[in-house]
Write a protein that holds these residues in place. Structure first.
Motif, short mmCIF file in Angstrom:
data_model
loop_
_atom_site.label_atom_id
_atom_site.label_comp_id
_atom_site.label_asym_id
_atom_site.label_seq_id
_atom_site.Cartn_x
_atom_site.Cartn_y
_atom_site.Cartn_z
N ALA A 170 0.87 -1.16 -0.19
CA ALA A 170 -0.14 0.08 0.07
C ALA A 170 0.75 1.25 0.00
O ALA A 170 1.73 1.52 0.80
CB ALA A 170 -1.03 -0.03 1.19
N VAL A 171 0.88 2.16 -1.17
CA VAL A 171 1.56 3.06 -1.14
C VAL A 171 0.94 4.28 -0.61
O VAL A 171 0.00 4.91 -1.14
CB VAL A 171 2.06 3.45 -2.77
N SER A 172 1.38 4.70 0.68
CA SER A 172 0.73 5.70 1.61
C SER A 172 1.63 7.09 1.24
O SER A 172 1.22 8.26 1.88
CB SER A 172 0.75 5.27 3.06
N GLU A 186 6.75 4.02 0.68
CA GLU A 186 7.02 5.41 0.95
C GLU A 186 8.05 5.92 -0.17
O GLU A 186 8.99 5.20 -0.25
CB GLU A 186 7.14 5.98 2.42
N ASN A 187 7.70 7.07 -0.47
CA ASN A 187 8.80 7.72 -1.44
C ASN A 187 9.63 8.87 -0.81
O ASN A 187 10.88 9.13 -1.37
CB ASN A 187 8.03 8.51 -2.49
N TYR A 188 9.27 9.59 0.24
CA TYR A 188 9.90 10.58 0.78
C TYR A 188 10.29 10.29 2.40
O TYR A 188 9.59 9.91 3.15
CB TYR A 188 8.95 11.82 0.79
N ARG A 238 2.32 -2.39 -6.33
CA ARG A 238 2.65 -1.18 -5.37
C ARG A 238 1.48 -0.11 -5.82
O ARG A 238 1.42 0.45 -6.92
CB ARG A 238 3.91 -0.42 -5.89
N ILE A 239 0.40 -0.13 -4.86
CA ILE A 239 -0.61 0.37 -4.97
C ILE A 239 -1.09 1.77 -4.27
O ILE A 239 -1.10 1.38 -3.06
CB ILE A 239 -1.86 -0.74 -5.03
N GLY A 240 -1.38 2.68 -4.63
CA GLY A 240 -1.47 3.91 -4.12
C GLY A 240 -2.89 4.34 -4.49
O GLY A 240 -3.72 4.40 -3.50
C1 LIG Z 1 3.46 6.50 -6.26
C2 LIG Z 1 4.11 5.21 -6.46
C3 LIG Z 1 3.24 4.16 -6.61
C4 LIG Z 1 1.78 4.12 -6.68
O1 LIG Z 1 1.09 4.50 -8.02
P1 LIG Z 1 -0.36 4.81 -7.85
O2 LIG Z 1 -0.54 4.89 -9.38
O3 LIG Z 1 -0.86 5.64 -7.06
O4 LIG Z 1 -0.82 3.17 -7.50
C5 LIG Z 1 3.81 2.87 -7.15
N1 LIG Z 1 5.02 2.89 -7.14
C6 LIG Z 1 5.93 3.87 -7.04
C7 LIG Z 1 7.22 3.69 -7.45
C8 LIG Z 1 5.37 5.40 -6.72
O5 LIG Z 1 6.35 6.43 -6.77
#
Ligand SMILES: *Cc1c(COP(=O)(O)O)cnc(C)c1O
Length: 236
Positions: free
Chosen positions: A32-34, A55-57, A223-225
Motif C-alpha cells: 500500500a503506497v501511502s 513510501e517515497n519521501y 505497489r498500489i497507491g
Molecule cells: C506513487 C508510486 C506508486 C503508486 O502509484 P499509484 O498509481 O498511485 O498506484 C507505485 N510505485 C512507485 C514507485 C510510486 O512512486
C-alpha cells in the motif's frame, strides 16, 4: 469510498488477475503506497489488515514509522513493514538503512554499498530490489539493462543487504499489450540473473493503472497507491 472498501476491491482485483494468469493470489503481495497521506490513512489501512506500506519521501516516511511504532505499545498487532520506493539520494541512505525493511529503488552500486555499510548491526539484512529502466529513453529512473548483471554480481556479495529481485516503473501507457511487454522484460532479466546463479524471488511491478498486466507477467509485489487511498494532493 473508504480505505477498507478500496483495499477489498484491490484484493479482489489481484485475485481475479492471478486466477486469469493461473497463479496463486497468495504469491502476490500488496504494497500500500501511502505517500502524501497521513498516519490516519495508514492506520485505517492497517485496521483493515494491511501490513506492508510503501513510501517515497524519507522524512515523511520516518514520521509515520515513528508514530505507528509508538502506538504498537497499545496495539501489538500494529507490526507494519516499511518499503522505500522513491528515488534515493546518497545523503539519505543512512536514514533509509536505519528505518526501512525493504528498498525497491536501488539503481547504483554505490547506493547498495552505502545501505549495506549503514544498516545497523542489530537489524536483519535490508531486503532490496534493483530498479531497472525497461522503457529506454522515455524514463530516466532505474539502471540500464546492460548494467544489471555486473551490479547484481557485486550486490550479492554485500553483507547487510539481501538482493530479493527487480523493480520497474515502465512508461505509462493505456495499451495493455505494451504494458505487458515492459513487465515481461523485467521477468526476462530475472531469468538472466538466474542463468548466472543469482536466485531472486521478487518482481516489484504494477501500480493502480497497470497492476493487472503486471500480475499477468509475474509480479510478486504490486505497489498500489491511488486505488487504495485516492488521488494524491501534492500541494499539501
Ligand atoms: C506513487 C508510486 C506508486 C503508486 O502509484 P499509484 O498509481 O498511485 O498506484 C507505485 N510505485 C512507485 C514507485 C510510486 O512512486
Amino acid at each position: 469510498m473508504s480505505i477498507s472498501k478500496n483495499l477489498q476491491l484491490v484484493q479482489h482485483r489481484i485475485a481475479n488477475s492471478a486466477q486469469a494468469a493461473g497463479r496463486d493470489p497468495a504469491s502476490i503481495t500488496l504494497l500500500a503506497v501511502s505517500k502524501t497521506f497521513d498516519v490516519q490513512a495508514v492506520l485505517a489501512a492497517a485496521q483493515a489488515g494491511q501490513r506492508a506500506f510503501g513510501e517515497n519521501y524519507v522524512q515523511e516516511a520516518i514520521d509515520k514509522i515513528a508514530a505507528t511504532r509508538d502506538m504498537r505499545e497499545h496495539n501489538p498487532d500494529l507490526q507494519l513493514e516499511w518499503h522505500f520506493i522513491g528515488p534515493i539520494q546518497s545523503n539519505k541512505t543512512r536514514q533509509i538503512a536505519e528505518h526501512f525493511d525493504w528498498v525497491h529503488s536501488v539503481d547504483r552500486l554505490k547506493i547498495a554499498q552505502r545501505l549495506s555499510e549503514q544498516r545497523p548491526a542489530d537489524m536483519p539484512p535490508l531486503q532490496i530490489c534493483l530498479q531497472v529502466n525497461v522503457s529506454g529513453e522515455a524514463t530516466k529512473s532505474g539502471l540500464e539493462p546492460e548494467a544489471l548483471l555486473e551490479i547484481a554480481r557485486a550486490v550479492v556479495l554485500l553483507p547487510n543487504i539481501r538482493l530479493r529481485g527487480l523493480m520497474a516503473i515502465p512508461e505509462p501507457t493505456e495499451d495493455v499489450q505494451q504494458q505487458r511487454a515492459a513487465f515481461a522484460k523485467l521477468r526476462f532479466m530475472q531469468n538472466d540473473l538466474q542463468a548466472v546463479g543469482i536466485q531472486t524471488d521478487t518482481l516489484s511491478m504494477g501500480m493502480s493503472a497497470d497492476m493487472d498486466a503486471a500480475i499477468a507477467e509475474g509480479a510478486t509485489i504490486v505497489r498500489i497507491g491511488t486505488a487504495i487511498f485516492g488521488v494524491r494532493d501534492y500541494a499539501k
